[in-house]
Motif scaffolding. Sequence first.
Motif, PDB file in Angstrom:
ATOM      1  N   THR A   1      69.740 148.870  -5.110  1.00  0.00           N
ATOM      2  CA  THR A   1      70.743 149.140  -6.144  1.00  0.00           C
ATOM      3  C   THR A   1      70.089 149.116  -7.519  1.00  0.00           C
ATOM      4  O   THR A   1      68.906 148.800  -7.660  1.00  0.00           O
ATOM      5  N   ASN A   2      70.883 149.408  -8.536  1.00  0.00           N
ATOM      6  CA  ASN A   2      70.425 149.300  -9.927  1.00  0.00           C
ATOM      7  C   ASN A   2      70.916 148.016 -10.587  1.00  0.00           C
ATOM      8  O   ASN A   2      70.843 147.860 -11.803  1.00  0.00           O
ATOM      9  N   THR A   3      71.434 147.118  -9.773  1.00  0.00           N
ATOM     10  CA  THR A   3      71.975 145.858 -10.286  1.00  0.00           C
ATOM     11  C   THR A   3      70.863 144.832 -10.502  1.00  0.00           C
ATOM     12  O   THR A   3      70.042 144.600  -9.617  1.00  0.00           O
ATOM     13  N   LYS A   4      70.849 144.229 -11.678  1.00  0.00           N
ATOM     14  CA  LYS A   4      69.908 143.140 -11.946  1.00  0.00           C
ATOM     15  C   LYS A   4      70.524 141.834 -11.462  1.00  0.00           C
ATOM     16  O   LYS A   4      71.709 141.574 -11.681  1.00  0.00           O
ATOM     17  N   VAL A   5      69.727 141.016 -10.805  1.00  0.00           N
ATOM     18  CA  VAL A   5      70.172 139.695 -10.378  1.00  0.00           C
ATOM     19  C   VAL A   5      69.411 138.638 -11.169  1.00  0.00           C
ATOM     20  O   VAL A   5      68.179 138.671 -11.240  1.00  0.00           O
ATOM     21  N   GLN A   6      70.153 137.750 -11.777  1.00  0.00           N
ATOM     22  CA  GLN A   6      69.548 136.639 -12.513  1.00  0.00           C
ATOM     23  C   GLN A   6      69.964 135.344 -11.821  1.00  0.00           C
ATOM     24  O   GLN A   6      71.145 135.001 -11.789  1.00  0.00           O
ATOM     25  N   VAL A   7      69.002 134.632 -11.233  1.00  0.00           N
ATOM     26  CA  VAL A   7      69.273 133.399 -10.496  1.00  0.00           C
ATOM     27  C   VAL A   7      68.976 132.195 -11.373  1.00  0.00           C
ATOM     28  O   VAL A   7      67.918 132.125 -12.005  1.00  0.00           O
ATOM     29  N   ILE A   8      69.919 131.261 -11.397  1.00  0.00           N
ATOM     30  CA  ILE A   8      69.737 130.017 -12.144  1.00  0.00           C
ATOM     31  C   ILE A   8      69.893 128.867 -11.155  1.00  0.00           C
ATOM     32  O   ILE A   8      70.997 128.603 -10.666  1.00  0.00           O
ATOM     33  N   ASN A   9      68.805 128.198 -10.840  1.00  0.00           N
ATOM     34  CA  ASN A   9      68.828 127.070  -9.917  1.00  0.00           C
ATOM     35  C   ASN A   9      68.912 125.769 -10.709  1.00  0.00           C
ATOM     36  O   ASN A   9      68.010 125.462 -11.498  1.00  0.00           O
ATOM     37  N   VAL A  10      69.986 125.020 -10.508  1.00  0.00           N
ATOM     38  CA  VAL A  10      70.126 123.749 -11.225  1.00  0.00           C
ATOM     39  C   VAL A  10      69.239 122.699 -10.562  1.00  0.00           C
ATOM     40  O   VAL A  10      69.402 122.372  -9.384  1.00  0.00           O
ATOM     41  N   SER A  11      68.289 122.207 -11.320  1.00  0.00           N
ATOM     42  CA  SER A  11      67.314 121.240 -10.832  1.00  0.00           C
ATOM     43  C   SER A  11      67.660 119.849 -11.368  1.00  0.00           C
ATOM     44  O   SER A  11      68.828 119.524 -11.567  1.00  0.00           O
ATOM     45  N   SER A  12      66.652 119.054 -11.632  1.00  0.00           N
ATOM     46  CA  SER A  12      66.868 117.686 -12.106  1.00  0.00           C
ATOM     47  C   SER A  12      65.559 117.113 -12.620  1.00  0.00           C
ATOM     48  O   SER A  12      64.483 117.538 -12.195  1.00  0.00           O
ATOM     49  N   GLY A  13      65.674 116.142 -13.511  1.00  0.00           N
ATOM     50  CA  GLY A  13      64.487 115.413 -13.935  1.00  0.00           C
ATOM     51  C   GLY A  13      63.845 114.678 -12.771  1.00  0.00           C
ATOM     52  O   GLY A  13      62.648 114.366 -12.789  1.00  0.00           O
ATOM     53  N   ALA A  14      64.651 114.434 -11.734  1.00  0.00           N
ATOM     54  CA  ALA A  14      64.150 113.758 -10.534  1.00  0.00           C
ATOM     55  C   ALA A  14      63.166 114.625  -9.763  1.00  0.00           C
ATOM     56  O   ALA A  14      62.478 114.130  -8.870  1.00  0.00           O
ATOM     57  N   ALA A  15      63.086 115.902 -10.110  1.00  0.00           N
ATOM     58  CA  ALA A  15      62.140 116.802  -9.448  1.00  0.00           C
ATOM     59  C   ALA A  15      60.703 116.508  -9.852  1.00  0.00           C
ATOM     60  O   ALA A  15      59.762 116.867  -9.131  1.00  0.00           O
ATOM     61  N   VAL A  16      60.529 115.875 -10.998  1.00  0.00           N
ATOM     62  CA  VAL A  16      59.166 115.685 -11.527  1.00  0.00           C
ATOM     63  C   VAL A  16      58.782 114.213 -11.674  1.00  0.00           C
ATOM     64  O   VAL A  16      57.703 113.900 -12.161  1.00  0.00           O
ATOM     65  N   ARG A  17      59.676 113.308 -11.260  1.00  0.00           N
ATOM     66  CA  ARG A  17      59.287 111.894 -11.287  1.00  0.00           C
ATOM     67  C   ARG A  17      59.972 111.146 -10.137  1.00  0.00           C
ATOM     68  O   ARG A  17      61.150 111.385  -9.853  1.00  0.00           O
ATOM     69  N   PRO A  18      59.248 110.266  -9.465  1.00  0.00           N
ATOM     70  CA  PRO A  18      59.839 109.526  -8.348  1.00  0.00           C
ATOM     71  C   PRO A  18      60.831 108.474  -8.832  1.00  0.00           C
ATOM     72  O   PRO A  18      60.572 107.782  -9.817  1.00  0.00           O
ATOM     73  N   ILE A  19      61.958 108.375  -8.147  1.00  0.00           N
ATOM     74  CA  ILE A  19      62.972 107.371  -8.469  1.00  0.00           C
ATOM     75  C   ILE A  19      63.292 106.616  -7.181  1.00  0.00           C
ATOM     76  O   ILE A  19      63.708 107.226  -6.187  1.00  0.00           O
ATOM     77  N   GLU A  20      63.090 105.329  -7.194  1.00  0.00           N
ATOM     78  CA  GLU A  20      63.317 104.538  -5.984  1.00  0.00           C
ATOM     79  C   GLU A  20      64.750 104.700  -5.492  1.00  0.00           C
ATOM     80  O   GLU A  20      65.705 104.584  -6.263  1.00  0.00           O
ATOM     81  N   GLY A  21      64.902 104.971  -4.203  1.00  0.00           N
ATOM     82  CA  GLY A  21      66.211 105.169  -3.608  1.00  0.00           C
ATOM     83  C   GLY A  21      66.647 106.623  -3.567  1.00  0.00           C
ATOM     84  O   GLY A  21      67.620 106.967  -2.899  1.00  0.00           O
ATOM     85  N   TRP A  22      65.890 107.479  -4.273  1.00  0.00           N
ATOM     86  CA  TRP A  22      66.259 108.906  -4.349  1.00  0.00           C
ATOM     87  C   TRP A  22      65.199 109.805  -3.707  1.00  0.00           C
ATOM     88  O   TRP A  22      65.013 110.940  -4.115  1.00  0.00           O
ATOM     89  N   SER A  23      64.493 109.319  -2.705  1.00  0.00           N
ATOM     90  CA  SER A  23      63.374 110.086  -2.146  1.00  0.00           C
ATOM     91  C   SER A  23      63.791 111.474  -1.672  1.00  0.00           C
ATOM     92  O   SER A  23      63.062 112.458  -1.881  1.00  0.00           O
TER      93      SER A  23
END
Length: 252
Positions: free
Chosen positions: A130-152
């Motif tokens: 198609t000619n449709t543009k798709v823009q994806v926005i994935n909601v992440s978290s600060g927890a993606a880049v630092r370990p947090i105990e209990g949130w493995s």
Amino acid sequence: MKYAVITGASKGLGAAIAKRLIHEQISIVSVSRTENKEIKELALENDLYYKHYSCNLSLENEVQEVFMEIAHSLFQKEPHEILLFNNAGVVEPIETVGNLDQTPIISNIQVNLIAPILISNLFFNKAQSTNTKVQVINVSSGAAVRPIEGWSVYCSAKAGINMFTQTAALEQVELKTNNTIIAFSPGIMDTNMQETIRSSSKTAFRDLEKFIEYKEKNMLLAADVVADALVDLVLSGNVESGKVYNIKDLLE
């Protein structure tokens, strides 16, 4: 015309994103277990296309079936652009490794990582013819880049969505498409997820008192403030595909 597909649109950040997009005259497809009637009424008041789909994102077959239907319906309309907000997320299980239960582990990975991958894959596939543009926005978290105990599990899933975003962006460049995909870390917001975190046990989550303090001292960001910053970015036309954006940078 533009359409936005928003998972977890019934409350929190998802609902705030939907309301802002309606004010921007963008049609809405809401995906969540329950429907937010306020969003529906707001869309209808603005004469915008609106449809709600009930979907349990922890069930792979249901995700495939529901989003095949959504994609088929939207691409038939030949829109100029589709904004796909993979916003829904779960923080549970909050527990130390060795004390985790199997079912919530699998559900967490399904909702936070597998569902966004499946949905993004489907929409990029449909966009190829198609000619449709798709823009994806994935909601992440600060927890993606630092370990947090209990949130493995949560940390691992969000780290995975960041890497998926970066890899998919490279592929879209190689394929010479107009599609973009970004990740967005929204910071610590005043949402139901924070209530879940505050109700966890001290033995499972060592930082519990810190998160209780965030609420007591009004340090949590309002969902509509975060949504406005994100939508401003998405509609700016200056999105850098593959980038992991942080709310702190957008609010400076």
